[in-house]
Structure formats: structure tokens, C-alpha cells
Design a protein around this motif. Sequence first.
Motif, PDB file in Angstrom:
ATOM      1  N   ILE A 371      81.430  48.309  61.454  1.00 54.05           N
ATOM      2  CA  ILE A 371      81.963  46.952  61.636  1.00 54.05           C
ATOM      3  C   ILE A 371      80.982  45.935  61.041  1.00 54.05           C
ATOM      4  O   ILE A 371      81.370  45.021  60.310  1.00 54.05           O
ATOM      5  CB  ILE A 371      82.199  46.650  63.135  1.00 54.05           C
ATOM      6  N   ALA A 374      81.340  46.098  57.315  1.00 53.52           N
ATOM      7  CA  ALA A 374      82.576  45.469  56.824  1.00 53.52           C
ATOM      8  C   ALA A 374      82.455  43.948  56.828  1.00 53.52           C
ATOM      9  O   ALA A 374      82.940  43.268  55.927  1.00 53.52           O
ATOM     10  CB  ALA A 374      83.770  45.907  57.671  1.00 53.52           C
ATOM     11  N   ARG A 375      81.789  43.415  57.850  1.00 52.92           N
ATOM     12  CA  ARG A 375      81.702  41.950  57.986  1.00 52.92           C
ATOM     13  C   ARG A 375      80.599  41.323  57.134  1.00 52.92           C
ATOM     14  O   ARG A 375      80.532  40.102  57.022  1.00 52.92           O
ATOM     15  CB  ARG A 375      81.534  41.584  59.469  1.00 52.92           C
ATOM     16  N   ILE A 380      85.489  48.534  54.064  1.00 49.71           N
ATOM     17  CA  ILE A 380      85.792  49.279  55.288  1.00 49.71           C
ATOM     18  C   ILE A 380      85.513  50.757  55.016  1.00 49.71           C
ATOM     19  O   ILE A 380      86.082  51.345  54.101  1.00 49.71           O
ATOM     20  CB  ILE A 380      87.247  49.041  55.729  1.00 49.71           C
ATOM     21  N   LEU A 420      92.157  54.219  60.075  1.00 49.77           N
ATOM     22  CA  LEU A 420      91.792  53.024  60.832  1.00 49.77           C
ATOM     23  C   LEU A 420      91.936  53.185  62.342  1.00 49.77           C
ATOM     24  O   LEU A 420      91.578  52.291  63.097  1.00 49.77           O
ATOM     25  CB  LEU A 420      92.595  51.818  60.322  1.00 49.77           C
ATOM     26  N   LYS A 421      92.444  54.310  62.779  1.00 49.14           N
ATOM     27  CA  LYS A 421      92.665  54.518  64.213  1.00 49.14           C
ATOM     28  C   LYS A 421      91.359  54.404  65.013  1.00 49.14           C
ATOM     29  O   LYS A 421      91.338  53.853  66.101  1.00 49.14           O
ATOM     30  CB  LYS A 421      93.298  55.893  64.462  1.00 49.14           C
ATOM     31  N   TYR A 423      88.740  52.611  64.283  1.00 50.45           N
ATOM     32  CA  TYR A 423      88.347  51.198  64.361  1.00 50.45           C
ATOM     33  C   TYR A 423      89.096  50.515  65.496  1.00 50.45           C
ATOM     34  O   TYR A 423      88.530  49.715  66.241  1.00 50.45           O
ATOM     35  CB  TYR A 423      88.641  50.479  63.040  1.00 50.45           C
ATOM     36  N   GLU A 424      90.386  50.850  65.592  1.00 49.95           N
ATOM     37  CA  GLU A 424      91.196  50.256  66.654  1.00 49.95           C
ATOM     38  C   GLU A 424      90.628  50.645  68.017  1.00 49.95           C
ATOM     39  O   GLU A 424      90.467  49.795  68.901  1.00 49.95           O
ATOM     40  CB  GLU A 424      92.645  50.739  66.511  1.00 49.95           C
ATOM     41  N   LEU A 427      87.460  48.666  68.620  1.00 48.43           N
ATOM     42  CA  LEU A 427      87.714  47.246  68.872  1.00 48.43           C
ATOM     43  C   LEU A 427      88.383  47.039  70.230  1.00 48.43           C
ATOM     44  O   LEU A 427      88.222  46.003  70.861  1.00 48.43           O
ATOM     45  CB  LEU A 427      88.568  46.653  67.745  1.00 48.43           C
ATOM     46  N   ASP A 428      89.155  48.046  70.663  1.00 46.27           N
ATOM     47  CA  ASP A 428      89.807  47.969  71.971  1.00 46.27           C
ATOM     48  C   ASP A 428      88.883  48.416  73.104  1.00 46.27           C
ATOM     49  O   ASP A 428      89.288  48.387  74.269  1.00 46.27           O
ATOM     50  CB  ASP A 428      91.066  48.840  71.979  1.00 46.27           C
TER      51      ASP A 428
END
Lengths: 454, 454
Positions: A371, A374-375, A380, A420-421, A423-424, A427-428
Amino acid sequence: MSEQIKVTLTEDELPRQWYNLNADFAKPMPPPVGMDGNPIGPEALAPVFPMNLIEQEMCTDRWVDIPEDILGYYKIWRPTPLYRARRLEKALGTPAKIYYKNEGVSPAGSHKPNTAVAQAWYNKQFGIKKLTTETGAGQWGSALSFACSLVGGIECKVFMVRISFDQKPFRKVMMRTWGGNCVPSPSMDTETGRKILAEDPDTPGSLGIAISEAIEECVQREDTRYALGSVLNHVMLHQSIIGLESQAQMKKIGASPDIVIGCAGGGSNFAGLAFPYANEKIHGADMRIIGTEPEACPTLTRAKYRYDSGDVAMMTPLLPMHSLGHTFVPPPLHAGGLRYHGMAPMVSHALNEGLIEAASIGQTECYEAAIQFARTEGFISAPETSHAIAQAIREAKQAKEEGKEKTILFNWSGHGLMDLKGYEAYLDGNLQDYPLPDELLEKSQHSMDGLPMP
Amino acid sequence: MSEQIKVTLTEDELPRQWYNLNADFAKPMPPPVGMDGNPIGPEALAPVFPMNLIEQEMCTDRWVDIPEDILGYYKIWRPTPLYRARRLEKALGTPAKIYYKNEGVSPAGSHKPNTAVAQAWYNKQFGIKKLTTETGAGQWGSALSFACSLVGGIECKVFMVRISFDQKPFRKVMMRTWGGNCVPSPSMDTETGRKILAEDPDTPGSLGIAISEAIEECVQREDTRYALGSVLNHVMLHQSIIGLESQAQMKKIGASPDIVIGCAGGGSNFAGLAFPYANEKIHGADMRIIGTEPEACPTLTRAKYRYDSGDVAMMTPLLPMHSLGHTFVPPPLHAGGLRYHGMAPMVSHALNEGLIEAASIGQTECYEAAIQFARTEGFISAPETSHAIAQAIREAKQAKEEGKEKTILFNWSGHGLMDLKGYEAYLDGNLQDYPLPDELLEKSQHSMDGLPMP
């Protein structure tokens, strides 16, 4: 003009030879053996691989010419750019310089095509009409489908672990777009698959089952062979293009790495970047080379060096490697490409020879690193690649503590747009780590009891 | 060594200025107007855009300096490579030389970041803390989230058409990875959204609704502005970097295009490649420049040139453009980025001035082209981009029939890795075309009745 970020090479500057670390080990690698402990000859591999690749597998020449045709395929995405991670450095406040080699620019999105196009081409030269393979997360199946469509005249059949096949329908579409035929494994296409489905119609499948199916389908036809995306010596050879290009790029800017990092699953992207630098180290360079693996699948950091089989069904010869045992079932990490019980024999041997070192990291720290990357840097990353980023960040923080101007280089082995799963989940706040308990490690290693020792 | 495939530029060769076709039109463009037909002034746009971008919107300077900071952001993926499609040429057996500019190498995977980083930077300079926007397929929302994370200190809120939000959960994860906040539209965050949800809780949403929500949230706060990824003059300006780089690359190999092609939805990637070449044409170059759109949404090929609103709710000023009418609802094409009722005023004006021509193609032919491209050139294209490929293939076949050695250049505006559903439909034989019936076209254009004429 603002500061330089990318170091590029022209197509004319593409390396013309692969580098083979096998020529430079102080002590030769132990050979692959049969169950009786005796070395196997080339003929034992002939039903599964074409003879030109078997020769490469056993080759100890230092430099191997890259055929013109393969250089032509490489030019579709190579030479790949070397990046200076200036924004990440700034975010970390580190005196270290961080460089990364961007292997995500290939059509399949990772380093895998470096060996896929080579393997497809050598098979075609040998008169092969069809390749079979297995894939877990889907990167390798995508790369081989891409390679077969480029080289032309070679059918590609991919056995994809059923749970991934169902969870990642778009990986299958990628393969189909390139003309590949992707089936969920276990399938009704093989004896092995039919037997397993009869016993358990709802099985999620496994890499072990998929390998067995791919080899079974391969050996039944004279014009068919099997392709493996990591572990084997010829795969490490083909991937050396990554490190060779990096050396040329670093030279252009007058830089040289103090620390070289790659994530390690089967070992191919790590070896690809690291082995040309291992050669520098053999010749006196003061350098640390680090393979970083998941703490949930700690092959290099915690497993024994043993002869073990490459698959659960023990259809492959026995290879000398750091292995958790061929019955080891890794936890459901998002970095599917790092969920392998063994480690490439060449990487294992390099560890034993002290050319490289190993580290392991939990997946939460890896996603945190991805993360931040990416930022700051924009890209990604694949979940596998995030292990290399996390290690680079650890080293950059260390350099900050020590106040040292170190130069760090890592392999950005691929993008994560198809994955991307994870990452989700991060983030969750739903991501978990899976440190491997001692007793489980101990137990899984028993599957190697009774096998010969290297 | 095999033949050259890529033409690359170093970072030092990055263009330092954007090109503005507005300086070179024979007849000036009609201005944006209010409902009364009177030209609007900069102050009318001030609640929605920062003044520095409004100035660019109205600018008629030929060359605009690219700020150093933006050049720095561009270097993350620019200059992008120019490719010679040798394998596609061979497969077509054409004497034509086909080149394409690869804009898919950006972290967001398309040309959209060329304007996204510029817009985020200009907004930040103006003291803006938050940007709102809408997204359909998700490319623009991804690009703006990426841009805001790079530039830093700017929040990004994306209203994503609900049906896309639900069908493409990974686009949302991309945006979140870059720190963007993506909500399905209609949402409970705005008056407009709440009202529509109260009337129809199961609405799939629309781009028109999403724009209304984004503007509503924007105008409520002093430190917030709205960002648009296409259509407007300053977007065309930022995208000109594509064509400028292409010119430098073609010059390096002593080539010059006879035909320049881009797919056209709102017009930004087409204009980006085409306008610097339109400048060559104005100065006498013998060249065809073709914008290719879906036959299901034939803005340039079949729609009237009128003053029309940019959104369904008519919250924007009236723009002079080829428009199907702001109430037009395009069929469910996979190329979501080409489903827009209008066309950029600059592109519309270029068509009227005879600088460019237009063509339309059905989606089956486009996917056929994209599959052939993937199996020869390797890369998997965005559904939008496939329209440019299909046009290039048409022209290459034409050249073959005529036995002419033409040079074709098209904009490969992005990869399709996040949009593989259309490929699946094509491969399964489930894809359909949507030619627009005359009576439907006639009807949709009535929404412009009573609006002033340009």
C-alpha cells in the motif's frame, strides 16, 4: 528538469546470453536422483521435457547464447525499466537509495514470460505440438498461454487448481484470449482427476493434484511435453536476463547495490535478479543477497535441506532442496505464487554456499508495504512481490537507524491487478497472518523420512 | 539481431510543453454558452473548477509549458514506448507498416493519468483539498485516485455508476489502494442521490446521475472542486503529450504516418495522439486522421453539431459539440468509456474543419481485432482501444488490396486486464452488436430542441 526516475536500455543493449550460476558454485550441486538414491540420466526426463531443455537443465556452461528468435520475443517487453524509488525513499526518510526492476511490463504482467517464451520455443524446435502445465494463482498459466500464442503452432493446456479457477474467473479468460485451454483441476480429462472427483466431487483441488494431471496428460502423447514455471535449473537460467539487464542499468548510472532482494516461492524471480549478482559476490563484491519468503511457508528459513519430490504424488525425480516436505499444505495466503513446499535446488545450494541469505515476513506487513508503495511509487504490486518490497523497506529503515547510505535493489516481479482480493482484505481489516507452529513444521517434514540424503 | 520493435525515448527527451490545437483552427471554436445563448465567463465555472484550469480551458496559446512537478509525475510511466506491430502486419500479410503508442504502461493502465496528475496538481496549487468525480467503467476514477495519492494532500471522492460498481468490485479496490473513496451512485451522500434512491431503490444508476452527484458534492464546499476526465479543452491539452512523443519517436526512425487513428468516446485519447498531427496537416502534411467510435454510440458519424449539455441533469454549461442528445442512453456496450452522448468540442470542431474524419465499428469486429492483436502482439487491450485496432486492421487490409506501403499509427490507449468480461462473451459466442436505428437516433436528438445553435 526534475531528477531521473527510470534507467532504460535500448533493444540493442539487450543481453545476448543467459548466465548460469551452476558454473560458479564452489562445490557442485548434488544431482537429481531416483528413489534408490542413484543419479538419474537425461533419458529419465525425456517423456516429460524436450531433450534441448534437459540439456540446459544439466548444463554447467557459464554463459548460454539466447537464440535470435527468443531475443525477438523478449523485445515485446524487454529490456524492462530500472526504477529509482525516490518517492518511497522520501516517505521513509531514509538515506538509502532504493532501486527496483520492473518486470510487470510484460503482457502477462510478471517475470514469468522470460522462461515461458524460451520453453515454448525450445519445445517447438524439438517438434512438440502441445504443452501441459499446472497453475495455482494463474500467473504461470497466463504466461505459458501467452508464450504459446506468440511462438505459434503449440497448443497449451493448463490445469488450474479448482478453488482458484472458481475464485479468479478472469485468469481463465486471459488464458483463453491467448488461445490457451484452461480447465479446473481435478478434471475429468485424466485418470487421476476422475479418481479424485469420484471420491470427493467437491474437492477444492491442489497444486499437487494439478501437477499430477498435467504430467499424466503429457506422457500419453509423443508430441506433448510438460512445462514448469519455476524450481528447475533451466528456469533459473532463463530468468537471469533480469539481473543481467539490472547490472547494465546500474552501471549506466554508476551505481552498485549493497543489498539485492527478491521474493522467493519456487525461486525463479529471486534467482533471476540475484544470480548475476551472486557472480559478482563470488568475485569479491561486498554485497548481501536476500530471498524473502512468507513466514507461513518458510522453506529457506526453517526447512531442512533434503532430497524431496516436487509434487505430492511423487511423480517427479527427487531434487536436493530446502523443503517443508511434499505433503505440506500451506495456509490460504494471498501470495499464491509463494505457496510451494520446496525451493529451487540452485537457490537452496546458493544458500548452503553462503552466497545468499533468507528472511521471512508475515502477510500483513507485506500488504502494508504494498500500500505504501502504491501510494508513493504508483504501481500496484502482486502479493508475491510485496514480500520483496517489505524486505526493502526493512533494510531502508535499518539504513536510517544506522545513518548509512546503502544502495538497495529489489525485483518488482509483477503487478497485482488480477489479484486485488488481498488488498481488499487488508483495507477492510480482515487480513490474518499464519506463523507456522513448530509442531506442524516437524510433522510435515516427516513425509521426507526414508528418502535418500544429498 | 532481430528487427527493432520498440522506439523508446529517455526521460530527457520528454516534451516540455503541451500543444494546443485551439491556436491553429482556421475558424475559432464557438464558446460555451448559458441557456440564453450568451457566452459564459470564467466566473461561471469557478465553483466547479480551479481558476488556473479555467484559464487553460479558455487558452488559445499554441504551446503551454508543462510544470516541472508534472514532468516529475509523468516520468513514472512516460515517455511511453512506440511499437511497430510487426507480428500483426505479418498475420495480415499487409504491405502497411503499423505502429502503436503504448499508453497502457501507466500505473492505472491507460492514458487517463496524463490529465489526472495535471488536474490534481493544478487543484493543489489553487489550494483545493478535495476532488469529486464520476466514473463509469472505472478507468477515470482509478486514474484520479492514483493522481491524488501521488500529488498528496488531496482527497478523492468517486461516484461510480452502481451497475459497474457491483459488476467490477476490483476497480473499487484499485481506487481504495490509492486512498480514493469510491461509492456507488446514486448514493445517500447527496440530495440528488437520496431522491433517486427514494423513488427507485434498485436503480442501476447512470453517468448522468453520477455527474450530478459529483457536482453537487463539489459546490457545497469552498475547498472542493470537480474533475472531468475527457471532453474539456484542458483535458485535450494535457493529452497532447501522447502525440508529441509519437512525433519525436517517428522522427527517430525516419518514419511519418499516412494514417493516424484513435478510438473516440469523449475524445481525449484520440485528441491526445491526433492533434499534434492535425498541426502537421494544417502545415501541409498529406495525412488522414480518423476517430473511430462504436456504431452503437455514433456521435461523430451520425449526430448533429449542436449546443448541448454535458450531463442529463443539465448542470453543465452548453458546449458546441456533435451530440446524440443529453438524454441518449447508449446500449450496454463493453467499451464503457465510449458510451457518452457527446464529443469533445475541440474534436467536434476539428471534424467540422475537415482536419479529421470519423468511422464507426460494431463491437464484434472490435473484439475480433483485439483477439488477433493479443495473439500476435501479446497485449490484451481495453474494449475501448479495440476500436482503434479494428480501424487500423481495416486500413491495413485496404493497403493490401491497393498494394500500397502505407504507414499507420494508432493509439493503444490502455490494457484490458480489468475488463475481461467482454472477451469472455466474445469467446463464448455471446457478444452482440447494437446498430442504432434511425428512429431512435431521431428521437434522442429531440432533447436538444430549443437549445441555442452554435
